[in-house]
Design a protein around this motif. Structure first.
Motif, PDB file in Angstrom:
ATOM      1  N   ALA A 154       0.811  -1.219   0.000  1.00 29.70           N
ATOM      2  CA  ALA A 154       0.000   0.000   0.000  1.00 29.70           C
ATOM      3  C   ALA A 154       0.844   1.269   0.000  1.00 29.70           C
ATOM      4  CB  ALA A 154      -0.930   0.004   1.213  1.00 29.70           C
ATOM      5  N   ALA A 155       2.142   1.144   0.248  1.00 27.04           N
ATOM      6  CA  ALA A 155       3.010   2.314   0.338  1.00 27.04           C
ATOM      7  C   ALA A 155       3.407   2.819  -1.043  1.00 27.04           C
ATOM      8  CB  ALA A 155       4.259   1.980   1.146  1.00 27.04           C
ATOM      9  N   THR A 156       3.714   4.114  -1.119  1.00 25.23           N
ATOM     10  CA  THR A 156       4.344   4.686  -2.305  1.00 25.23           C
ATOM     11  C   THR A 156       5.841   4.464  -2.163  1.00 25.23           C
ATOM     12  OG1 THR A 156       2.638   6.371  -2.594  1.00 25.23           O
ATOM     13  CG2 THR A 156       4.785   6.798  -3.608  1.00 25.23           C
ATOM     14  N   VAL A 157       6.421   3.681  -3.052  1.00 24.40           N
ATOM     15  CA  VAL A 157       7.824   3.271  -2.943  1.00 24.40           C
ATOM     16  C   VAL A 157       8.641   3.936  -4.042  1.00 24.40           C
ATOM     17  CG1 VAL A 157       9.420   1.308  -3.091  1.00 24.40           C
ATOM     18  CG2 VAL A 157       7.254   1.084  -1.840  1.00 24.40           C
ATOM     19  N   LEU A 158       9.747   4.561  -3.650  1.00 25.68           N
ATOM     20  CA  LEU A 158      10.664   5.182  -4.603  1.00 25.68           C
ATOM     21  C   LEU A 158      12.067   4.689  -4.290  1.00 25.68           C
ATOM     22  CD1 LEU A 158      11.116   7.261  -6.893  1.00 25.68           C
ATOM     23  CD2 LEU A 158      11.482   8.984  -5.109  1.00 25.68           C
ATOM     24  N   VAL A 159      12.615   3.861  -5.178  1.00 23.48           N
ATOM     25  CA  VAL A 159      13.959   3.311  -5.009  1.00 23.48           C
ATOM     26  C   VAL A 159      14.822   3.838  -6.146  1.00 23.48           C
ATOM     27  CG1 VAL A 159      15.359   1.234  -4.816  1.00 23.48           C
ATOM     28  CG2 VAL A 159      13.026   1.238  -3.908  1.00 23.48           C
ATOM     29  N   LEU A 160      15.954   4.440  -5.791  1.00 17.46           N
ATOM     30  CA  LEU A 160      16.747   5.149  -6.791  1.00 17.46           C
ATOM     31  C   LEU A 160      18.207   4.747  -6.787  1.00 17.46           C
ATOM     32  CD1 LEU A 160      15.404   8.765  -6.119  1.00 17.46           C
ATOM     33  CD2 LEU A 160      14.811   7.316  -8.078  1.00 17.46           C
ATOM     34  N   ASP A 161      18.805   4.783  -7.979  1.00 15.10           N
ATOM     35  CA  ASP A 161      20.239   4.932  -8.153  1.00 15.10           C
ATOM     36  C   ASP A 161      20.392   6.085  -9.149  1.00 15.10           C
ATOM     37  OD1 ASP A 161      19.552   3.850 -10.594  1.00 15.10           O
ATOM     38  OD2 ASP A 161      20.674   1.991 -10.325  1.00 15.10           O
ATOM     39  N   ASP A 162      21.607   6.397  -9.566  1.00 19.41           N
ATOM     40  CA  ASP A 162      21.782   7.538 -10.454  1.00 19.41           C
ATOM     41  C   ASP A 162      21.046   7.359 -11.781  1.00 19.41           C
ATOM     42  OD1 ASP A 162      23.209   9.351  -8.892  1.00 19.41           O
ATOM     43  OD2 ASP A 162      25.134   8.414  -9.352  1.00 19.41           O
ATOM     44  N   ALA A 163      21.055   6.127 -12.310  1.00 21.65           N
ATOM     45  CA  ALA A 163      20.380   5.885 -13.592  1.00 21.65           C
ATOM     46  C   ALA A 163      18.871   6.071 -13.458  1.00 21.65           C
ATOM     47  CB  ALA A 163      20.702   4.481 -14.091  1.00 21.65           C
ATOM     48  N   ARG A 164      18.306   5.531 -12.394  1.00 23.57           N
ATOM     49  CA  ARG A 164      16.863   5.686 -12.186  1.00 23.57           C
ATOM     50  C   ARG A 164      16.491   7.148 -11.949  1.00 23.57           C
ATOM     51  NH1 ARG A 164      13.858   1.131  -8.933  1.00 23.57           N
ATOM     52  NH2 ARG A 164      14.388  -0.721 -10.150  1.00 23.57           N
ATOM     53  N   LEU A 165      17.328   7.840 -11.190  1.00 23.51           N
ATOM     54  CA  LEU A 165      17.061   9.249 -10.933  1.00 23.51           C
ATOM     55  C   LEU A 165      17.114  10.052 -12.229  1.00 23.51           C
ATOM     56  CD1 LEU A 165      16.507  11.572  -9.032  1.00 23.51           C
ATOM     57  CD2 LEU A 165      18.959  11.675  -8.514  1.00 23.51           C
ATOM     58  N   ALA A 166      18.075   9.745 -13.088  1.00 22.77           N
ATOM     59  CA  ALA A 166      18.171  10.438 -14.374  1.00 22.77           C
ATOM     60  C   ALA A 166      16.906  10.221 -15.199  1.00 22.77           C
ATOM     61  CB  ALA A 166      19.400   9.959 -15.139  1.00 22.77           C
ATOM     62  N   GLU A 167      16.372   9.018 -15.188  1.00 19.18           N
ATOM     63  CA  GLU A 167      15.136   8.725 -15.918  1.00 19.18           C
ATOM     64  C   GLU A 167      13.971   9.530 -15.354  1.00 19.18           C
ATOM     65  OE1 GLU A 167      14.519   4.556 -15.718  1.00 19.18           O
ATOM     66  OE2 GLU A 167      16.191   4.047 -17.061  1.00 19.18           O
ATOM     67  N   GLN A 168      13.904   9.610 -14.024  1.00 20.54           N
ATOM     68  CA  GLN A 168      12.830  10.370 -13.387  1.00 20.54           C
ATOM     69  C   GLN A 168      12.922  11.847 -13.754  1.00 20.54           C
ATOM     70  OE1 GLN A 168      10.336   9.462 -11.212  1.00 20.54           O
ATOM     71  NE2 GLN A 168      10.809   7.342 -10.732  1.00 20.54           N
ATOM     72  N   CYS A 169      14.147  12.379 -13.728  1.00 21.33           N
ATOM     73  CA  CYS A 169      14.337  13.795 -14.078  1.00 21.33           C
ATOM     74  C   CYS A 169      13.952  14.052 -15.532  1.00 21.33           C
ATOM     75  CB  CYS A 169      15.780  14.217 -13.827  1.00 21.33           C
ATOM     76  SG  CYS A 169      16.240  14.315 -12.080  1.00 21.33           S
ATOM     77  N   ALA A 170      14.381  13.178 -16.415  1.00 19.76           N
ATOM     78  CA  ALA A 170      14.070  13.347 -17.836  1.00 19.76           C
ATOM     79  C   ALA A 170      12.566  13.285 -18.079  1.00 19.76           C
ATOM     80  CB  ALA A 170      14.791  12.284 -18.651  1.00 19.76           C
ATOM     81  N   ALA A 171      11.887  12.362 -17.397  1.00 15.82           N
ATOM     82  CA  ALA A 171      10.444  12.210 -17.583  1.00 15.82           C
ATOM     83  C   ALA A 171       9.675  13.452 -17.146  1.00 15.82           C
ATOM     84  CB  ALA A 171       9.945  10.993 -16.814  1.00 15.82           C
ATOM     85  N   ARG A 172      10.252  14.222 -16.216  1.00 15.38           N
ATOM     86  CA  ARG A 172       9.580  15.419 -15.694  1.00 15.38           C
ATOM     87  C   ARG A 172      10.226  16.709 -16.197  1.00 15.38           C
ATOM     88  NH1 ARG A 172       9.238  11.265 -12.537  1.00 15.38           N
ATOM     89  NH2 ARG A 172       7.415  10.879 -11.205  1.00 15.38           N
ATOM     90  N   SER A 173      11.154  16.578 -17.156  1.00 14.25           N
ATOM     91  CA  SER A 173      11.867  17.741 -17.711  1.00 14.25           C
ATOM     92  C   SER A 173      12.554  18.551 -16.621  1.00 14.25           C
ATOM     93  CB  SER A 173      10.890  18.634 -18.504  1.00 14.25           C
ATOM     94  OG  SER A 173      10.311  17.914 -19.575  1.00 14.25           O
ATOM     95  N   LEU A 174      13.154  17.843 -15.660  1.00 11.41           N
ATOM     96  CA  LEU A 174      13.875  18.480 -14.562  1.00 11.41           C
ATOM     97  C   LEU A 174      15.369  18.458 -14.848  1.00 11.41           C
ATOM     98  CD1 LEU A 174      12.030  16.762 -11.565  1.00 11.41           C
ATOM     99  CD2 LEU A 174      11.753  19.135 -12.308  1.00 11.41           C
ATOM    100  N   PRO A 175      16.117  19.395 -14.313  1.00 15.15           N
ATOM    101  CA  PRO A 175      17.581  19.338 -14.449  1.00 15.15           C
ATOM    102  C   PRO A 175      18.125  18.036 -13.859  1.00 15.15           C
ATOM    103  CG  PRO A 175      16.874  21.467 -13.599  1.00 15.15           C
ATOM    104  CD  PRO A 175      15.670  20.586 -13.572  1.00 15.15           C
ATOM    105  N   LEU A 176      19.140  17.496 -14.491  1.00 13.25           N
ATOM    106  CA  LEU A 176      19.730  16.242 -14.032  1.00 13.25           C
ATOM    107  C   LEU A 176      20.350  16.414 -12.654  1.00 13.25           C
ATOM    108  CD1 LEU A 176      20.579  13.300 -14.616  1.00 13.25           C
ATOM    109  CD2 LEU A 176      22.688  14.218 -15.625  1.00 13.25           C
ATOM    110  N   ARG A 177      20.056  15.480 -11.747  1.00 12.98           N
ATOM    111  CA  ARG A 177      20.653  15.469 -10.420  1.00 12.98           C
ATOM    112  C   ARG A 177      21.289  14.114 -10.177  1.00 12.98           C
ATOM    113  NH1 ARG A 177      17.662  18.813  -5.719  1.00 12.98           N
ATOM    114  NH2 ARG A 177      19.587  18.077  -4.745  1.00 12.98           N
ATOM    115  N   ARG A 178      22.202  14.073  -9.242  1.00 10.76           N
ATOM    116  CA  ARG A 178      22.853  12.833  -8.840  1.00 10.76           C
ATOM    117  C   ARG A 178      22.559  12.568  -7.375  1.00 10.76           C
ATOM    118  NH1 ARG A 178      24.360  10.071 -13.400  1.00 10.76           N
ATOM    119  NH2 ARG A 178      25.469  11.453 -14.841  1.00 10.76           N
TER     120      ARG A 178
END
Length: 350
Positions: A62-86
């Motif tokens: 039931a939880a909202t789960v967000l698990v990240l590494d740099d590659a996943r974070l880059a995908e999330q940023c790109a999907a939202r047109s956000l500046p790339l973060r590490r």
């Protein structure tokens, strides 16, 4: 009525253990909505993001789960047109991590929280930083700070996962159980060997489903049975992995089913071909070096030699290293244990 609208739990979860689950479970009961965030830099062996996400979603669906590494974070940023973060490194200052988590909540998840749950003293400072970033109060709820309810730590579990298996949910421990596969022609001792090694290790073993299905079908198999057998063999491995102890002993693999599909029908389903590539941590090929035993289900003795030769070719073509097991059962068990890096168990008889 939940005490909080939205709660937050953040951790490495490398691996997810019952201490983590205590905190997350407490947060889930206290909050109408729960966010669980996991990241670590560097990563830890055996705890890749996909695994951590699967563990968390399995245990807390039931939880909202967000698990990240740099590659996943880059995908999330790109999907939202956000500046790339590490991701910040694990040794980055506390305030860097806290403001980064606040950014994850607002930029990636589009929400804020009113409670953060930890089992650490740093939780008060974490809540204060979140409150400053969000512009509203955030309460820190400390759960089992003394580690009295669940006396465990991620560092201790990583040092010896199998010693601390009681502190892991079965779905988590199963990912740390390695697979030893036994192949061989009919009447080559692979079933006996798989069961014997499991007994020597105090572990579980996976029987050959193909034989069970053959008996249920009175020996009349059709082409579609081949894929069914392979799928059920894999399902049994996945189901029994949590019952293993460091090693799961597997009597055959989908590679065996591929052989029978080709031998009986001259073809194989593409999915079966893919399943036959399933990797194992150790592969043993049982030699046909003792008298053939006809139990009423086996074909003629030359067929055993044909199978053995096919396995040798198939393993070589796939560049799969394997160990030949020869001789009597005690010698085979000792050879397998040696190959697994374990001390001898059954001694050679004089």
């Amino acid at each position: 009525m939940p005490a909080f609208r939205t709660g937050l739990v953040v951790g490495k979860f490398c691996p997810l253990h019952l201490g983590h689950e205590l905190v997350i479970g407490h947060a889930a009961r206290q909050c109408a909505e729960l966010i669980v965030i996991s990241y670590t830099k560097p990563e830890f062996d055996g705890c890749a993001p996909a695994r951590r996400e699967r563990w968390l979603r399995s245990r807390f669906p039931a939880a909202t789960v967000l698990v990240l590494d740099d590659a996943r974070l880059a995908e999330q940023c790109a999907a939202r047109s956000l500046p790339l973060r590490r991701l910040p490194g694990n040794d980055a200052p506390d305030d860097v991590h806290r403001t980064f988590v606040a950014w994850l909540c607002t930029a990636l998840l589009g929400r804020t929280v009113d409670a953060v749950f930890t089992s650490e003293d740093y939780g008060d400072g974490f809540a204060a930083t979140l409150a400053r970033c969000f512009g509203h109060p955030v309460r820190h709820v400390c759960v089992d700070r003394a580690r009295s309810a669940v006396p465990v730590s991620g560092t201790a579990v990583r040092a010896d996962v199998h010693r601390h298996r009681a502190q892991l949910a079965p779905v988590v421990y199963a990912d740390f159980v390695r697979r030893a596969c036994f192949l061989g022609g009919e009447s080559s001792g692979k079933s006996t060997m798989a069961e014997a090694l499991a007994g020597a290790l105090g572990s579980a073993w996976v029987p050959e489903f193909g034989r069970t299905w053959w008996e249920q079908c009175d020996g009349r198999l059709v082409y579609d049975d081949m894929l069914h057998i392979a799928r059920r063999q894999v399902d049994a491995e996945e189901r029994l992995a949590a019952d293993g102890c460091a090693w799961l002993s597997c009597d055959t693999s989908p590679l065996t089913t591929l052989f029978y599909s080709l031998d009986l029908f001259g073809r194989a389903d593409p999915e079966l071909v893919r399943l036959a590539e399933r990797p194992y941590d150790a592969v043993f090929l049982c030699a046909p070096d003792f008298p053939f035993v006809q139990d009423g289900t086996r074909r003629e003795p030359p067929f055993r030699l044909k199978q053995h030769a096919w396995y040798e070719r198939a393993l070589a073509e796939r560049h799969i290293p394997y160990v030949i097991l020869e001789g009597a059962l005690p010698q085979r068990v000792d050879r397998a244990r040696e190959a697994l890096g374990l001390p001898p168990y059954l001694k050679e008889q004089p």
